[in-house]
Design a protein around this motif. Structure first.
Motif, PDB file in Angstrom:
ATOM      1  N   PHE A   1      10.015   2.477   4.288  1.00 23.70           N
ATOM      2  CA  PHE A   1       9.363   1.942   3.091  1.00 23.70           C
ATOM      3  C   PHE A   1       8.923   3.087   2.179  1.00 23.70           C
ATOM      4  O   PHE A   1       8.944   2.951   0.947  1.00 23.70           O
ATOM      5  N   CYS A   2       8.520   4.217   2.787  1.00 23.32           N
ATOM      6  CA  CYS A   2       8.153   5.390   1.988  1.00 23.32           C
ATOM      7  C   CYS A   2       9.353   5.884   1.183  1.00 23.32           C
ATOM      8  O   CYS A   2       9.220   6.256   0.013  1.00 23.32           O
TER       9      CYS A   2
ATOM     10  N   VAL B   1       3.989  -1.612  -9.961  1.00 25.34           N
ATOM     11  CA  VAL B   1       3.552  -2.075  -8.644  1.00 25.34           C
ATOM     12  C   VAL B   1       3.037  -3.507  -8.679  1.00 25.34           C
ATOM     13  O   VAL B   1       3.389  -4.332  -7.811  1.00 25.34           O
ATOM     14  N   MET B   2       2.216  -3.841  -9.669  1.00 21.20           N
ATOM     15  CA  MET B   2       1.524  -5.125  -9.662  1.00 21.20           C
ATOM     16  C   MET B   2       2.467  -6.330  -9.683  1.00 21.20           C
ATOM     17  O   MET B   2       2.280  -7.266  -8.901  1.00 21.20           O
TER      18      MET B   2
ATOM     19  N   THR C   1      -0.767  10.328   1.924  1.00 23.15           N
ATOM     20  CA  THR C   1      -1.882   9.559   1.368  1.00 23.15           C
ATOM     21  C   THR C   1      -1.649   8.063   1.510  1.00 23.15           C
ATOM     22  O   THR C   1      -2.570   7.305   1.839  1.00 23.15           O
ATOM     23  N   SER C   2      -0.418   7.620   1.276  1.00 22.35           N
ATOM     24  CA  SER C   2      -0.141   6.190   1.356  1.00 22.35           C
ATOM     25  C   SER C   2      -0.286   5.681   2.788  1.00 22.35           C
ATOM     26  O   SER C   2      -0.762   4.563   3.011  1.00 22.35           O
ATOM     27  N   LEU C   3       0.098   6.489   3.766  1.00 17.97           N
ATOM     28  CA  LEU C   3      -0.024   6.064   5.164  1.00 17.97           C
ATOM     29  C   LEU C   3      -1.478   6.061   5.618  1.00 17.97           C
ATOM     30  O   LEU C   3      -1.850   5.273   6.497  1.00 17.97           O
TER      31      LEU C   3
ATOM     32  N   SER D   1       0.831  -1.202   0.000  1.00 14.08           N
ATOM     33  CA  SER D   1       0.000   0.000   0.000  1.00 14.08           C
ATOM     34  C   SER D   1       0.866   1.252   0.000  1.00 14.08           C
ATOM     35  O   SER D   1       0.577   2.240  -0.702  1.00 14.08           O
ATOM     36  N   ILE D   2       1.954   1.218   0.755  1.00 11.19           N
ATOM     37  CA  ILE D   2       2.868   2.363   0.803  1.00 11.19           C
ATOM     38  C   ILE D   2       3.547   2.563  -0.550  1.00 11.19           C
ATOM     39  O   ILE D   2       3.634   3.681  -1.064  1.00 11.19           O
ATOM     40  N   PHE D   3       4.031   1.472  -1.148  1.00  9.69           N
ATOM     41  CA  PHE D   3       4.680   1.563  -2.453  1.00  9.69           C
ATOM     42  C   PHE D   3       3.718   2.114  -3.495  1.00  9.69           C
ATOM     43  O   PHE D   3       4.086   2.978  -4.302  1.00  9.69           O
TER      44      PHE D   3
END
Length: 264
Positions: A151-152, A180-181, A117-119, A72-74
């Motif tokens: 990770f961010c 990402v996928m 947003t990612s967090l 989710s972070i990536f």
């Protein structure tokens, strides 16, 4: 008198604040970042757990939950950094590039803002864990959340590297998902990769997300019987590889992005 360091720091904070404000004013993006992990853990994770997790020797949904935290972070960071392409094409950031601040300050400020947003997406992961009664591991989940900025950094640096070689916003949108996928499916986010060999094993071991997820699990499962069954590398190895990815991706990506900006 404002020093160069103060000017660069103020620029980074201003750019980060701008990105956070954009995220707050875009509730759809915030909702999607929360719903996305719910779909994967709740639906896909639940199905996989019921059909293949019986002989693993550990809680599969807990295993997947940790992988999805990193994924989710990536996703958030790579998508956020990719938006620089669209902003550049629409001349929304020209005032930044003509200002007397380092390109690294612009990139890092964007990275910090995109991290917000990612967090936020972690809220969805915690919610689905509570609903599905996935053990959160007590203080272990707290320790894991404390290292999420690492990770961010790695996810953001991969996004920087990507936009350094992309000129078109549509290509950036499609390419960010293609970036990402494969990592989500090959890095161990959803399924164990201890026994991956051949091409799949090679791809798994050159993906940045693999080492981030492994570090996350080493922190979460530290001191438990599952540690040796789940963790691939020594945490120091994970950190060293992550640091290498961050430096190479950030330096090369920023140089390439700056060059493409000058050539417009």
């Amino acid at each position: 008198m404002i020093t160069t360091a103060q000017r660069e720091g103020n620029a980074m904070l201003a750019i980060a604040a701008r990105e956070i404000t954009k995220g707050i004013k875009n509730p759809v993006l915030m909702i999607v970042s929360i719903v996305f992990p719910i779909i994967f853990i709740g639906i896909m994770g639940g199905s996989l757990s019921q059909n293949m997790a019986g002989g693993l020797g550990f809680n599969y949904l807990q295993f997947m939950m940790i992988g999805m935290i990193v994924n989710s972070i990536f996703t958030g960071l790579i998508t956020g950094m990719s938006s620089l392409i669209e902003e550049r094409n629409q001349n929304m950031t020209q005032e930044l590039y003509v200002s007397p601040i380092s390109r690294y300050s612009i990139i890092i400020g964007k990275m910090i803002g995109s991290s917000f947003t990612s967090l936020v997406g972690l809220i969805g992961i915690v919610l689905v864990a509570l609903i599905m009664q996935i053990p959160l591991g007590g203080m272990h989940i707290v320790y894991l959340f404390l290292i999420t900025p690492l990770f961010c950094l790695v996810g953001g640096s991969l996004g920087i590297f990507f936009i350094g070689f992309v000129q078109d916003s549509k290509t950036a949108d499609i390419g960010s998902m293609l970036l990402v996928m494969p990592q989500m499916f090959l890095s161990g986010a959803m399924t164990p990769i201890q026994h991956s060999t051949g091409l799949l094993g090679f791809l798994a071991h050159i993906m940045p997300m693999t080492y981030c997820i492994d570090l996350a699990r080493s922190v979460f499962y530290s001191g438990t019987d599952m540690y040796s069954k789940i963790v691939l590398y020594n945490p120091l190895t994970d950190l060293a590889v992550m640091a290498g990815f961050f430096l190479v991706f950030t330096i090369v990506g920023t140089l390439m992005f700056t060059r493409s900006e000058r050539n417009r």
